[in-house]
Every structure is written in structure tokens, then in C-alpha cells.
Design a protein around this motif. Sequence first.
Motif, short mmCIF file in Angstrom:
data_model
loop_
_atom_site.label_atom_id
_atom_site.label_comp_id
_atom_site.label_asym_id
_atom_site.label_seq_id
_atom_site.Cartn_x
_atom_site.Cartn_y
_atom_site.Cartn_z
N CYS A 284 6.58 3.58 1.73
CA CYS A 284 6.27 4.92 1.22
C CYS A 284 5.06 4.86 0.30
O CYS A 284 4.66 3.79 -0.15
CB CYS A 284 7.46 5.51 0.47
N THR B 148 3.86 6.92 -3.23
CA THR B 148 4.44 7.77 -4.26
C THR B 148 3.63 7.67 -5.54
O THR B 148 2.74 6.84 -5.65
CB THR B 148 5.92 7.40 -4.50
N ARG C 267 14.35 6.51 -5.34
CA ARG C 267 14.24 6.41 -3.90
C ARG C 267 15.20 5.30 -3.47
O ARG C 267 15.05 4.16 -3.91
CB ARG C 267 12.81 6.07 -3.49
#
Length: 106
Positions: free
Chosen positions: A33, A35, A66
Motif C-alpha cells: 500500500c 499511505t 491497517r
Amino acid sequence: MRAGRLKHRITIEKPELIKDEFGQPTKTWVTVCQTRAAIDPISGKEFFAAQQINNAINYKITIRYRPGIKSQFRVKYKDRTFEIHAPLNPREANRELLLMCEEHET
């Protein structure tokens, strides 16, 4: 958590084994991811290895919670790489994740 503190755009990556053109397993890094994060230095130490001076600096990287982030993962920020040693979920509140990391400078 105040969103204004999360001013750094980071990428979290996980290791994955793939086979090269000769069929040999090779480790590569795959993006999990991207972020926003706060990156705060905690401590630094200097040590000698292979007749070189190496600096290891410990950081606390704070992100919004997360699930699934593991200690085998790493964080990339610009041209820097941080090894995740421990992902911590304060008070098990699932609000933020503290990534205790180490960056090596040579």
C-alpha cells in the motif's frame, strides 16, 4: 491521531519469491500500500562492520491502522528504506499503527 502529523507519503512493501529466467527463486519487493505517515527518529548508534562505519538509526513511523502489516515488511520513503522490526497497535484500538523501524546508512 491528528492528520496534520501524517505529512510523509510512504510505500509499504512485502518480500515475495519469484523465479528468474533460470528458474532460481529470487526475492523481490511488492507494494502492499501507499499511505501517509509521521516519521520520528528514536535513537541512533554507530558500529563497525567489515571495516566500515555503519550508522543504524531507529525510527517510529506512525500510520492509520491497517491490518496485515508484518515485521517482514519494509517501508520506502523517497530513496530511503526502513526495515520494520515491530508493528504495534496501541491499546488494541485499531486507530493507528506504530511501525518500529531501523534505517541503515553507510
